[in-house]
Design a protein around this motif. Structure first.
Motif, PDB file in Angstrom:
ATOM      1  N   HIS A 180      12.531 -47.273  -9.869  1.00  0.00           N
ATOM      2  CA  HIS A 180      12.537 -48.354 -10.860  1.00  0.00           C
ATOM      3  C   HIS A 180      13.224 -49.601 -10.312  1.00  0.00           C
ATOM      4  O   HIS A 180      12.872 -50.719 -10.673  1.00  0.00           O
ATOM      5  CB  HIS A 180      13.253 -47.886 -12.126  1.00  0.00           C
ATOM      6  CG  HIS A 180      12.590 -46.744 -12.820  1.00  0.00           C
ATOM      7  ND1 HIS A 180      11.412 -46.861 -13.508  1.00  0.00           N
ATOM      8  CD2 HIS A 180      12.939 -45.431 -12.903  1.00  0.00           C
ATOM      9  CE1 HIS A 180      11.064 -45.692 -14.012  1.00  0.00           C
ATOM     10  NE2 HIS A 180      11.966 -44.804 -13.662  1.00  0.00           N
ATOM     11  N   HIS A 181      14.212 -49.397  -9.429  1.00  0.00           N
ATOM     12  CA  HIS A 181      14.960 -50.514  -8.840  1.00  0.00           C
ATOM     13  C   HIS A 181      15.205 -50.202  -7.364  1.00  0.00           C
ATOM     14  O   HIS A 181      15.693 -49.113  -7.032  1.00  0.00           O
ATOM     15  CB  HIS A 181      16.305 -50.713  -9.550  1.00  0.00           C
ATOM     16  CG  HIS A 181      16.173 -50.958 -11.021  1.00  0.00           C
ATOM     17  ND1 HIS A 181      15.918 -52.205 -11.549  1.00  0.00           N
ATOM     18  CD2 HIS A 181      16.236 -50.105 -12.073  1.00  0.00           C
ATOM     19  CE1 HIS A 181      15.840 -52.119 -12.868  1.00  0.00           C
ATOM     20  NE2 HIS A 181      16.026 -50.859 -13.208  1.00  0.00           N
ATOM     21  N   VAL A 182      14.876 -51.149  -6.492  1.00  0.00           N
ATOM     22  CA  VAL A 182      15.053 -50.984  -5.049  1.00  0.00           C
ATOM     23  C   VAL A 182      16.052 -52.022  -4.552  1.00  0.00           C
ATOM     24  O   VAL A 182      15.900 -53.224  -4.826  1.00  0.00           O
ATOM     25  CB  VAL A 182      13.719 -51.120  -4.291  1.00  0.00           C
ATOM     26  CG1 VAL A 182      13.944 -51.062  -2.779  1.00  0.00           C
ATOM     27  CG2 VAL A 182      12.752 -50.022  -4.727  1.00  0.00           C
ATOM     28  N   VAL A 183      17.067 -51.579  -3.831  1.00  0.00           N
ATOM     29  CA  VAL A 183      18.146 -52.450  -3.369  1.00  0.00           C
ATOM     30  C   VAL A 183      18.189 -52.463  -1.845  1.00  0.00           C
ATOM     31  O   VAL A 183      18.331 -51.397  -1.214  1.00  0.00           O
ATOM     32  CB  VAL A 183      19.511 -51.979  -3.908  1.00  0.00           C
ATOM     33  CG1 VAL A 183      20.614 -52.956  -3.486  1.00  0.00           C
ATOM     34  CG2 VAL A 183      19.473 -51.815  -5.422  1.00  0.00           C
ATOM     35  N   LEU A 184      18.064 -53.641  -1.245  1.00  0.00           N
ATOM     36  CA  LEU A 184      18.212 -53.786   0.204  1.00  0.00           C
ATOM     37  C   LEU A 184      19.674 -54.106   0.513  1.00  0.00           C
ATOM     38  O   LEU A 184      20.220 -55.091   0.017  1.00  0.00           O
ATOM     39  CB  LEU A 184      17.310 -54.904   0.722  1.00  0.00           C
ATOM     40  CG  LEU A 184      15.809 -54.624   0.650  1.00  0.00           C
ATOM     41  CD1 LEU A 184      15.009 -55.882   0.971  1.00  0.00           C
ATOM     42  CD2 LEU A 184      15.406 -53.494   1.588  1.00  0.00           C
ATOM     43  N   ALA A 185      20.303 -53.246   1.312  1.00  0.00           N
ATOM     44  CA  ALA A 185      21.685 -53.458   1.754  1.00  0.00           C
ATOM     45  C   ALA A 185      21.754 -53.118   3.239  1.00  0.00           C
ATOM     46  O   ALA A 185      22.592 -52.343   3.691  1.00  0.00           O
ATOM     47  CB  ALA A 185      22.647 -52.588   0.940  1.00  0.00           C
ATOM     48  N   THR A 186      20.842 -53.738   3.996  1.00  0.00           N
ATOM     49  CA  THR A 186      20.575 -53.362   5.388  1.00  0.00           C
ATOM     50  C   THR A 186      21.381 -54.146   6.415  1.00  0.00           C
ATOM     51  O   THR A 186      21.226 -53.919   7.611  1.00  0.00           O
ATOM     52  CB  THR A 186      19.077 -53.552   5.690  1.00  0.00           C
ATOM     53  OG1 THR A 186      18.713 -54.902   5.337  1.00  0.00           O
ATOM     54  CG2 THR A 186      18.232 -52.590   4.887  1.00  0.00           C
ATOM     55  N   GLY A 187      22.221 -55.096   5.979  1.00  0.00           N
ATOM     56  CA  GLY A 187      23.002 -55.877   6.937  1.00  0.00           C
ATOM     57  C   GLY A 187      22.224 -57.056   7.497  1.00  0.00           C
ATOM     58  O   GLY A 187      21.136 -57.404   7.018  1.00  0.00           O
ATOM     59  N   GLY A 188      22.794 -57.669   8.526  1.00  0.00           N
ATOM     60  CA  GLY A 188      22.244 -58.903   9.082  1.00  0.00           C
ATOM     61  C   GLY A 188      21.284 -58.688  10.229  1.00  0.00           C
ATOM     62  O   GLY A 188      20.427 -57.793  10.190  1.00  0.00           O
ATOM     63  N   CYS A 189      21.444 -59.494  11.290  1.00  0.00           N
ATOM     64  CA  CYS A 189      20.459 -59.467  12.382  1.00  0.00           C
ATOM     65  C   CYS A 189      21.125 -59.733  13.732  1.00  0.00           C
ATOM     66  O   CYS A 189      20.513 -60.323  14.619  1.00  0.00           O
ATOM     67  CB  CYS A 189      19.366 -60.493  12.119  1.00  0.00           C
ATOM     68  SG  CYS A 189      19.971 -62.194  11.905  1.00  0.00           S
ATOM     69  N   GLY A 190      22.375 -59.316  13.898  1.00  0.00           N
ATOM     70  CA  GLY A 190      23.138 -59.639  15.102  1.00  0.00           C
ATOM     71  C   GLY A 190      22.509 -59.193  16.402  1.00  0.00           C
ATOM     72  O   GLY A 190      22.677 -59.843  17.444  1.00  0.00           O
ATOM     73  N   GLN A 191      21.742 -58.092  16.374  1.00  0.00           N
ATOM     74  CA  GLN A 191      21.151 -57.568  17.604  1.00  0.00           C
ATOM     75  C   GLN A 191      20.001 -58.422  18.123  1.00  0.00           C
ATOM     76  O   GLN A 191      19.422 -58.113  19.164  1.00  0.00           O
ATOM     77  CB  GLN A 191      20.679 -56.128  17.386  1.00  0.00           C
ATOM     78  CG  GLN A 191      21.815 -55.111  17.351  1.00  0.00           C
ATOM     79  CD  GLN A 191      22.520 -54.983  18.697  1.00  0.00           C
ATOM     80  OE1 GLN A 191      21.932 -55.229  19.762  1.00  0.00           O
ATOM     81  NE2 GLN A 191      23.784 -54.578  18.675  1.00  0.00           N
ATOM     82  N   LEU A 192      19.684 -59.515  17.421  1.00  0.00           N
ATOM     83  CA  LEU A 192      18.695 -60.456  17.962  1.00  0.00           C
ATOM     84  C   LEU A 192      19.240 -61.229  19.155  1.00  0.00           C
ATOM     85  O   LEU A 192      18.478 -61.877  19.877  1.00  0.00           O
ATOM     86  CB  LEU A 192      18.292 -61.468  16.888  1.00  0.00           C
ATOM     87  CG  LEU A 192      17.363 -60.986  15.772  1.00  0.00           C
ATOM     88  CD1 LEU A 192      17.138 -62.099  14.773  1.00  0.00           C
ATOM     89  CD2 LEU A 192      16.044 -60.511  16.339  1.00  0.00           C
TER      90      LEU A 192
END
Length: 526
Positions: A180-192
């Motif tokens: 019913h509810h999806v939460v993204l808590a995946t962090g940033g993108c430092g490994q770019l």
């Protein structure tokens, strides 16, 4: 196919704060692509900022946050964060979180760059992230299930409403999770970036997932480069916390010159973008920079994690100096949300570094990130706890789209990281950004996600997400023709307050009748 009430993607401080604050009758799943303790939150050496000192107050914290963010912040969001911070810490203390205290049992309050008062709460000296994460994990309720080694690679959306995700398990088989509810808590993108303090898992997945699903993405040009990453054997080996400079550490050249002395009134405790740019200038002329730790009393006992890191990488602490370089550390931009965590797609939320709440502005104030994760996790939990989760309400059955899609080649990962560091790193120019964008578009740029994802291996999906996120950063950096906070344009070296202050660059991808339309707009922060 599995169903739940709330599905959380990621396993950092925001994810576990949300999970433990939800009602006990709400079914919760946390999905993480590796192990639940492998996150930037767990690695965080710095502390949590809160106005707890006798001479401090939340208004001072508020103004320090705005100054560090170069007034690109949403002031209302910042004021709510700083006003709430003391109660966040006090609640954790009452619940048993083992923060560092003095002999009288009072919280020790440290100093970090761009803060006007001692207000940094630590745990385990320089292991605050580990301290908080171990505590939050120990508080995990029975209604929260954790699924490790599950890589989410597609968000399922019907009529601008998120209904779930697709993921690949350890055997590379496809799993469907509806919620019913999806939460993204995946962090940033430092490994770019070639040099980074981030965990190996932090590759921008959540931002790319949300972008491909049609969510609005904001402020991607604002990347914070931490001034002091340990540099040994020709590579970065981990973070040397800003708290070392807060305790008296100084940045020096080989011959002992203090490089920050006449650069900023706060010298070594200047905002991170100023310190990083200063170090970068010396490095570009072939001069190695060191962190002089001779003024720091009892360094090994005060900073056990950093001391162990140095020893493991052959740095003799008896010499009292640590070789450092700046590297990517924190993303101020991300999925645009309100202060509940709601994105522009119904039932899709974002928390922590993957989200852009307006709190951090153009440059995050030190030790506001763990605070934001705790603050936003509780905000979303409070809102979700008011929602009805009727067991009779069934989720729609997802049906696969019928179109046959293809995927282009992807860049070599090390080549991508080098290109990002060279052209979208600490110092940027129009020519460099144009060169980077043209190179990224050879591989499809941010439109590469129109390929068939189901048949791709997890490492290929990761490279694809990195390519998409890199394209968003590069295009936003080209668009913003000024320097502000973590975004420094050598060809536009000054802030343009009358043209760019309180202006956001927002990316959005719309798909209608089989056609994809990428939109970039400039909007005023509200």
């Amino acid at each position: 196919m599995r169903q739940t009430d709330v599905l959380i993607i990621g396993s950092g401080v925001a994810a576990f704060q949300l999970a433990r604050k939800l009602r006990s009758d709400i079914n919760v799943m946390i999905i993480t692509k590796s192990h639940m303790k492998e996150s930037n939150s767990y690695l965080a050496q710095g502390g949590i900022a809160a106005a707890l000192g006798e001479q401090d107050d939340s208004e001072k914290h508020f103004h320090d946050t705005l100054a560090a963010g170069r007034y690109h912040n949403n002031p209302d969001a910042v004021r709510k964060l700083t006003a709430t911070a003391p109660s966040v810490i006090k609640t954790l203390v009452q619940q048993g979180c083992p923060f560092d205290k003095d002999a009288q049992g009072k919280l020790l309050l440290g100093m970090e760059g761009a803060h006007s008062e001692n207000r940094i709460v630590h745990g385990g000296g320089d292991a605050t992230g580990k301290t908080i994460m171990d505590f939050l994990i120990s508080q995990r309720p029975k209604n929260v299930e954790v699924i490790e080694n599950s890589f989410v690679y597609e968000i399922l959306v019907e009529n601008n409403t998120c209904i779930g995700v697709k993921a690949k398990n350890e055997d590379n088989q496809i799993d469907y999770f509806l919620a019913h509810h999806v939460v993204l808590a995946t962090g940033g993108c430092g490994q770019l970036y070639r040099y980074t303090s981030n965990a190996e898992t932090v590759t921008g997945d959540g931002i790319a997932l949300a972008y491909l699903a049609g969510a609005e993405i904001a402020d991607m040009e604002f990347i914070q480069f931490h001034p002091t990453l340990l540099y040994a054997g020709g590579k970065t080996c981990g973070l040397v916390s800003e708290a070392v400079r807060g305790e008296g550490g100084r940045l020096i050249t080989e011959d002992g010159k203090a490089i920050m002395k006449d650069v900023h009134p706060l010298a070594d405790l200047a905002p991170r973008h100023i310190v990083s740019q200063t170090i970068y200038e010396y490095l570009s002329h072939g001069e190695q920079i060191y962190l002089d730790i001779s003024p720091v009393k009892d360094f090994s006992s005060r900073f056990p994690t950093i001391s162990d890191l140095c020893r493991k990488n052959g740095i003799d602490l008896k010499e009292k100096r640590i070789p450092v370089v700046p590297g990517s550390h924190f993303l101020m931009g991300g999925i645009q949300t309100d202060l509940v965590g709601r994105s522009s797609i119904q039932s899709l939320y974002a928390l922590g570094e993957v989200a852009c709440t307006g709190i951090h502005g153009a440059n995050r104030l030190a030790s506001n990130s763990l605070l934001e994760g705790l603050f936003m996790g509780e905000n979303l939990a409070r809102w979700l706890n008011t929602q009805s989760f009727s067991k009779s309400h069934k989720l729609p059955v997802w049906r696969e789209p019928s179109e046959n899609r293809s995927i282009k080649d992807l860049p070599d990962l090390q080549e991508l990281k080098k290109a990002m560091m060279d052209h979208a790193g600490i110092v940027r120019t129009r020519a460099g950004l144009m060169s980077l964008i043209n190179w990224l578009e050879r591989f499809g740029g941010e439109q590469v996600g129109d390929g068939n994802l189901d048949h791709m291996q997890k490492d290929t999906l990761t490279r694809m997400f990195m390519l998409i996120t890199a394209s968003l950063i590069a295009k936003a950096a080209l668009q913003r023709r000024e320097s502000r906070g973590g975004h420094y344009r050598q060809d536009f070296p000054c802030e343009k307050n009358h043209g760019w202050q309180q202006k956001q660059i927002i990316h959005c991808r719309k798909k209608e009748k089989g056609k994809v339309d990428e939109q970039i707009k400039v909007a005023t922060i509200t």
